[in-house]
Design an enzyme around this catalytic site. Structure first.
Site, PDB file in Angstrom:
ATOM      1  N   GLU A 165       0.833  -1.043  -0.193  1.00 45.78           N
ATOM      2  CA  GLU A 165       0.550  -0.077  -0.136  1.00 45.78           C
ATOM      3  C   GLU A 165       1.123   1.009  -0.342  1.00 45.78           C
ATOM      4  O   GLU A 165       0.749   2.186   0.758  1.00 45.78           O
ATOM      5  CB  GLU A 165      -0.902  -0.184   1.090  1.00 45.78           C
ATOM      6  CG  GLU A 165      -1.762  -1.324   0.995  1.00 45.78           C
ATOM      7  CD  GLU A 165      -3.078  -1.745   2.493  1.00 45.78           C
ATOM      8  OE1 GLU A 165      -3.103  -0.477   2.928  1.00 45.78           O
ATOM      9  OE2 GLU A 165      -3.830  -2.279   2.890  1.00 45.78           O
ATOM     10  N   GLU A 270      -6.713 -10.553  -0.665  1.00 43.53           N
ATOM     11  CA  GLU A 270      -7.398  -9.904   0.526  1.00 43.53           C
ATOM     12  C   GLU A 270      -9.000 -10.171  -0.011  1.00 43.53           C
ATOM     13  O   GLU A 270      -9.331  -9.368   0.129  1.00 43.53           O
ATOM     14  CB  GLU A 270      -7.024  -8.613   0.723  1.00 43.53           C
ATOM     15  CG  GLU A 270      -5.184  -8.865   1.039  1.00 43.53           C
ATOM     16  CD  GLU A 270      -4.398  -8.175   1.870  1.00 43.53           C
ATOM     17  OE1 GLU A 270      -6.112  -6.620   2.852  1.00 43.53           O
ATOM     18  OE2 GLU A 270      -4.031  -7.172   1.815  1.00 43.53           O
TER      19      GLU A 270
END
Length: 379
Positions: A165, A270
């Protein structure tokens, strides 16, 4: 009827009875395919394990994992905040159990995550006087951490999320503590350190909202720059924290293609689908975002209505059709949790809600879409 004719008739009847019985036995012995079996020649199918599961508190959930998945990732126990809460004092108790579980069950173990702006212990950026450390010291701490963790699991963990991220939804780099001290070079360094520690491991960049066009373009720019510098990067993880009406499948597909066109493997990571309303316009997965509980934000506290359940199943099926369409580009698809009850979606971004985001319900029963996924995978 003469004696010879009678013998022939009896023989025919015995053969027919034996044949019918054999067919019946074969049908009884034929077991329905599980997810990992149906998808075996397409891509790995994985799930995330939490600390209680790893510790063995929920054997019924681990049974679901063994039966349906051939890849695992740790939800939290391998993040630096958990591994090394205090400087130079590593606790590998849970992560060792996690890795051993995967090896004992012939699963591919994915490491998550080495460098992330969130869930990094505060000491990582401070000296003994609680002052911000220098650039040189942060580089050394990054290198020590990555080498310590990757070396421990060398040959056991084959794929790693090296950086997590680092790109914002507008395509620019996140101004994290790593960035503020090291600039964008922290990404390059992280991959180089991981490669030094295990030259055989496959190294991934992982991020959410990768279907947002600006973010997709930003990730592509970043990766191309790394490739031009000769940085060892092997794949991109596309976090699949999606909803019922976002992102558009077409945009998600464009990202799969764009990342594969870089010559990299693509993993869907995820993955979960929330059925709950979002309290804000941003549909990302920024863990620091949280909002006050309101009943309007928790519309299905007891049970999911059939209409919503059917819509959820259809949404899941659409995504898996997309994954199967691009199975030659995709290395693995990983669900973020085993069943609805232990999904992070129940507490993010509003704590105390009841969500239904995974393929197995709170009783560890597969939702009807699982059979549908198996059916299309067999075609």
């Amino acid at each position: 009827m003469n004696y010879l004719s009678s013998l022939i008739l009896i023989a025919i009847l015995l053969v027919n009875c034996k044949s019918d019985k054999s067919e019946d036995v074969a049908q009884l012995n034929e077991k329905p395919l599980k997810l990992k079996e149906a998808l075996a020649d397409k891509f790995l199918i994985g799930t995330a394990l939490n600390a209680r599961q790893i510790a063995g508190y929920h054997p019924e959930e681990l049974a679901v994992v063994r039966e349906n998945f051939n890849s695992i990732v740790a939800e939290n126990c391998m993040k630096s905040e958990r591994l090394v809460a205090n400087q130079d004092v590593y606790d590998f108790t849970t992560s060792d159990k996690f890795v051993n579980f995967g090896i004992e069950n012939n699963m591919v173990v994915h490491g998550h995550t080495l460098i992330w702006h969130s869930q990094t212990p505060k000491w990582f950026f401070k000296d003994s006087l609680d002052q911000e450390i220098t650039r040189e010291e942060l580089i050394q701490r990054m290198k020590n951490h990555i080498h310590t963790v990757v070396t421990r699991y060398k040959g056991k963990i084959k794929t790693w999320d090296v950086v997590n991220e680092a790109v914002l939804d507008d395509g620019t780099l996140r101004k994290s503590k790593f960035y503020n001290l090291l600039g964008e070079d922290f990404i390059k360094m992280a991959f180089e350190f991981a490669h030094e520690a295990d030259p055989e491991a496959e190294l991934y960049y992982n991020d959410y909202s990768t279907a947002v066009p600006e973010k997709r373009e930003g990730i592509v720019r970043m990766v191309k720059k790394l490739q031009e510098q000769g940085v060892p990067i092997h794949g991109i993880g596309m976090q699949g924290h999606v909803g019922m009406d976002y992102p558009e499948l077409e945009e998600f597909e464009k990202s799969i293609t764009a990342f594969a066109n870089l010559g990299l493997k693509v993993s869907i990571t995820e993955f979960d689908i929330t059925v709950l309303p979002s309290p804000w316009k941003n549909q990302g997965a920024e863990v620091s975002a949280n909002f006050q509980y309101k009943e309007a934000m928790n519309p299905y506290p007891e049970k999911l209505p059939d209409t919503v359940s059917n819509a959820l199943n259809q949404r899941y099926l659409e995504f898996f059709k997309l994954f199967l369409k691009h199975h030659k580009k995709i290395d693995k698809v990983t669900l973020w949790g085993v069943n609805d009850g232990n999904s992070w979606r129940n507490d993010w971004p509003v704590a105390g809600r009841t969500d239904y985001p995974l393929l197995f319900d709170r009783d560890n029963k597969p939702k009807s879409v699982v059979d549908s996924i198996i059916a299309i995978a067999k075609k």
